[in-house]
Each structure stands twice: as C-alpha cells, then as structure tokens.
Design a protein around this motif. Structure first.
Motif, PDB file in Angstrom:
ATOM      1  N   GLU A   1       5.210  11.167  22.425  1.00 52.15           N
ATOM      2  CA  GLU A   1       4.978  10.151  21.603  1.00 52.15           C
ATOM      3  C   GLU A   1       5.995   8.472  21.979  1.00 52.15           C
ATOM      4  O   GLU A   1       6.890   8.906  21.247  1.00 52.15           O
ATOM      5  N   LEU A   2       5.186   7.692  22.800  1.00 52.25           N
ATOM      6  CA  LEU A   2       6.830   6.971  23.203  1.00 52.25           C
ATOM      7  C   LEU A   2       5.539   5.555  22.552  1.00 52.25           C
ATOM      8  O   LEU A   2       4.792   5.498  23.153  1.00 52.25           O
ATOM      9  N   ARG A   3       6.342   5.023  21.791  1.00 43.02           N
ATOM     10  CA  ARG A   3       5.587   3.689  21.230  1.00 43.02           C
ATOM     11  C   ARG A   3       7.436   2.347  21.216  1.00 43.02           C
ATOM     12  O   ARG A   3       8.262   2.620  21.711  1.00 43.02           O
ATOM     13  N   TYR A   4       6.492   1.339  22.036  1.00 48.04           N
ATOM     14  CA  TYR A   4       7.145  -0.053  22.510  1.00 48.04           C
ATOM     15  C   TYR A   4       6.388  -0.888  21.705  1.00 48.04           C
ATOM     16  O   TYR A   4       5.103  -1.623  22.000  1.00 48.04           O
ATOM     17  N   GLU A   5       7.333  -1.813  20.711  1.00 48.76           N
ATOM     18  CA  GLU A   5       6.968  -2.935  19.825  1.00 48.76           C
ATOM     19  C   GLU A   5       6.027  -2.339  19.373  1.00 48.76           C
ATOM     20  O   GLU A   5       5.083  -2.970  19.318  1.00 48.76           O
ATOM     21  N   GLY A   6       5.996  -1.276  18.636  1.00 49.53           N
ATOM     22  CA  GLY A   6       4.757  -0.439  18.009  1.00 49.53           C
ATOM     23  C   GLY A   6       3.680   0.003  18.434  1.00 49.53           C
ATOM     24  O   GLY A   6       2.277   0.694  18.399  1.00 49.53           O
ATOM     25  N   THR A   7       3.737  -0.777  20.115  1.00 49.09           N
ATOM     26  CA  THR A   7       1.908  -0.299  21.369  1.00 49.09           C
ATOM     27  C   THR A   7       2.730   1.359  21.605  1.00 49.09           C
ATOM     28  O   THR A   7       3.473   1.314  22.443  1.00 49.09           O
ATOM     29  N   LYS A   8       1.608   1.989  21.775  1.00 53.22           N
ATOM     30  CA  LYS A   8       1.772   3.471  22.324  1.00 53.22           C
ATOM     31  C   LYS A   8       1.704   3.758  24.284  1.00 53.22           C
ATOM     32  O   LYS A   8       1.299   2.914  24.692  1.00 53.22           O
ATOM     33  N   LEU A   9       3.059   3.614  24.735  1.00 49.71           N
ATOM     34  CA  LEU A   9       3.300   3.530  26.159  1.00 49.71           C
ATOM     35  C   LEU A   9       3.326   4.891  26.523  1.00 49.71           C
ATOM     36  O   LEU A   9       3.007   5.800  25.780  1.00 49.71           O
ATOM     37  N   ASN A  10       2.512   5.376  27.971  1.00 45.94           N
ATOM     38  CA  ASN A  10       1.996   6.971  28.593  1.00 45.94           C
ATOM     39  C   ASN A  10       2.678   6.840  29.776  1.00 45.94           C
ATOM     40  O   ASN A  10       2.986   7.163  31.275  1.00 45.94           O
ATOM     41  N   THR A  11       4.225   5.777  29.961  1.00 47.84           N
ATOM     42  CA  THR A  11       5.075   5.993  30.632  1.00 47.84           C
ATOM     43  C   THR A  11       5.420   7.499  31.027  1.00 47.84           C
ATOM     44  O   THR A  11       5.420   8.477  30.268  1.00 47.84           O
ATOM     45  N   GLU A  12       5.441   8.018  31.632  1.00 43.89           N
ATOM     46  CA  GLU A  12       5.385   9.071  32.705  1.00 43.89           C
ATOM     47  C   GLU A  12       7.423   9.223  32.365  1.00 43.89           C
ATOM     48  O   GLU A  12       8.089   8.666  32.283  1.00 43.89           O
ATOM     49  N   ILE A  13       7.724  11.353  32.001  1.00 45.03           N
ATOM     50  CA  ILE A  13       9.166  10.369  31.016  1.00 45.03           C
ATOM     51  C   ILE A  13       9.257  12.438  31.384  1.00 45.03           C
ATOM     52  O   ILE A  13       9.170  13.680  31.083  1.00 45.03           O
ATOM     53  N   PRO A  14      10.684  12.769  32.388  1.00 42.07           N
ATOM     54  CA  PRO A  14      10.641  14.582  33.368  1.00 42.07           C
ATOM     55  C   PRO A  14      11.230  14.620  32.550  1.00 42.07           C
ATOM     56  O   PRO A  14      12.602  13.753  31.834  1.00 42.07           O
ATOM     57  N   ILE A  15      10.386  16.105  31.449  1.00 39.06           N
ATOM     58  CA  ILE A  15      11.066  16.815  31.245  1.00 39.06           C
ATOM     59  C   ILE A  15      12.135  17.955  31.760  1.00 39.06           C
ATOM     60  O   ILE A  15      11.703  18.670  32.332  1.00 39.06           O
ATOM     61  N   ALA A  16      13.653  18.752  31.956  1.00 36.17           N
ATOM     62  CA  ALA A  16      14.502  19.662  32.272  1.00 36.17           C
ATOM     63  C   ALA A  16      14.934  20.047  31.100  1.00 36.17           C
ATOM     64  O   ALA A  16      15.084  19.805  29.506  1.00 36.17           O
ATOM     65  N   ALA A  17      14.357  21.218  31.177  1.00 40.49           N
ATOM     66  CA  ALA A  17      15.321  23.029  30.719  1.00 40.49           C
ATOM     67  C   ALA A  17      17.297  23.150  30.599  1.00 40.49           C
ATOM     68  O   ALA A  17      17.442  22.741  31.845  1.00 40.49           O
ATOM     69  N   LYS A  18      17.336  22.232  30.010  1.00 42.17           N
ATOM     70  CA  LYS A  18      19.156  22.880  30.153  1.00 42.17           C
ATOM     71  C   LYS A  18      19.726  24.271  29.722  1.00 42.17           C
ATOM     72  O   LYS A  18      20.178  24.636  30.515  1.00 42.17           O
ATOM     73  N   ASN A  19      19.157  24.846  29.115  1.00 40.98           N
ATOM     74  CA  ASN A  19      18.883  25.825  28.353  1.00 40.98           C
ATOM     75  C   ASN A  19      17.565  26.381  27.661  1.00 40.98           C
ATOM     76  O   ASN A  19      16.423  25.670  28.000  1.00 40.98           O
ATOM     77  N   ASP A  20      16.614  27.636  27.507  1.00 42.81           N
ATOM     78  CA  ASP A  20      15.523  28.051  26.479  1.00 42.81           C
ATOM     79  C   ASP A  20      15.847  27.468  25.299  1.00 42.81           C
ATOM     80  O   ASP A  20      14.574  27.292  24.599  1.00 42.81           O
ATOM     81  N   SER A  21      16.494  26.178  24.885  1.00 46.77           N
ATOM     82  CA  SER A  21      16.464  25.389  23.519  1.00 46.77           C
ATOM     83  C   SER A  21      16.884  24.085  23.062  1.00 46.77           C
ATOM     84  O   SER A  21      16.542  23.600  22.651  1.00 46.77           O
TER      85      SER A  21
END
Length: 204
Positions: free
Chosen positions: A144-164
């Motif tokens: 969940e991402l918020r900017y100045e209190g407002t929820k944003l739907n911007t895509e945030i790529p996720i990449a695994a460095k290792n299993d944790s």
C-alpha cells in the motif's frame, strides 16, 4: 450477544468454545483468536446439536479500528448463530496447523531515519522477511502506497534477491512530498504454506 463464553484447547489445533445464550434468537459472540490469526478455521461444529456451523457465520479479524487513530492489533474470532431458547452451547473449532515461526517483515531499508528528510528521490527499497517466502505470493497487491495521505495505484516492480529478501523499484516516485509505504503480509505465504503475521510501514 451471548452472556458469557470460555475457550480452551483440546489439542491437535482444536478448541472448545462454551457459551450461554440468555434468550431465544440470533446471537453474536467474539473471543480472542487462540491462533493469533495464524490458523485458518477449517470447521466449527455445534456439539450441542451435532451440526456444523455455516462458514458464513464465523470469521476472524486481526485489527480493531479506532476513531482518529491507527488500527490496533486485536486478533478475534467471531461467531453468529441461532438459539431456539435460552441455552448453554458448546462448539468445537478446528484450525489448520500453525507454524512454529511466524512470517513477519523484519525491516524495510533504504529510507532516512524518522527525524531526517530524504534529500533526493529514493530509487529502491529492500524488504527483509524473517524466513523464506513463497515469492509468487508477494505481489503489488500486498503493498500500500500513499502520497500526502492519498492512496496511489502506481506500479512498483518487485524483484527477489533471495528467498527472504526482495527489492521494490520506487524510481517512478519522483514527485516531491511525503510518502508512506506499507507491506502487508495477510496474503503472503511462507515456504510451508502459512500466511504471514506482521507487516511493516516506512515513511519518507
């Protein structure tokens, strides 16, 4: 609302709930969740009548909302049922097995300390879990991402460095202002298939 209730362990992920219903009709009761919301309910059986309770009539919650304040952790088990007369009733609640070690977010790094300001955009955040994670279960829906209190739907790529350990690419967040990012673990599973227990939040 039921008049009083008691909950005790029967072993093997089973618990006995005894309660007294003071009058005929629909009633509601809530008790502390003995699994701390880690164990999914498999079934609730009314030992008094020998019938299974409809799954729509019981549920678990993890938080209590407060007016004007952040939610507080409060693991509860809720039950709604019907009594044909004032009666004492006994239920047996069966949960899925729970893990010995709960999946939590240990830390989210690459942000300034609480008393400092970020002087330039933050390109990347690193999320550290306390145990191996099923990477396919960690998705944008868990962030969940918020900017100045407002929820944003911007895509945030996720990449695994290792299993944790996972990196979040936040290079698209270039607008100056106050950001808040939360990683919620409710829908993230560990390698054993158990749901996460506790997430974490960072601000910059």
């Amino acid at each position: 609302v039921s008049d009083m209730s008691t909950l005790k362990s029967l072993g093997n992920s089973k618990f006995e709930l005894k309660l007294t219903v003071p009058q005929k009709g629909w009633f509601y009761t809530a008790v502390p969740d003995p699994t701390q919301s880690l164990g999914k309910i498999v079934s609730v059986r009314n030992q008094t009548t020998g019938e299974d309770v409809d799954p729509q009539n019981f549920w678990q919650t993890r938080y209590t909302m407060q007016d004007g304040f952040d939610p507080v952790r409060n693991n509860r088990l809720h039950l709604v049922a019907y009594a044909g007369s004032p009666v004492s009733m006994t239920y047996v609640i069966t949960f899925e097995p729970t893990p010995e070690k709960r999946l939590v977010v240990d830390s989210i790094r690459t942000v300034p300390a609480d008393d400092q300001l970020a002087e330039k955009p933050i390109d990347q955040l690193t999320v550290y879990f306390n145990k191996p994670v099923d990477a396919s279960s960690f998705t944008r829906a868990d962030i969940e991402l918020r900017y100045e209190g407002t929820k944003l739907n911007t895509e945030i790529p996720i990449a695994a460095k290792n299993d944790s350990t996972f990196t979040l690419n936040t290079s698209s967040l270039t607008k100056n202002g106050f950001y808040m990012l939360s990683v919620n673990t409710d829908s993230i599973r560990d390698r054993e298939g158990f749901w996460g227990y506790e997430g974490q939040q960072v601000r910059w």
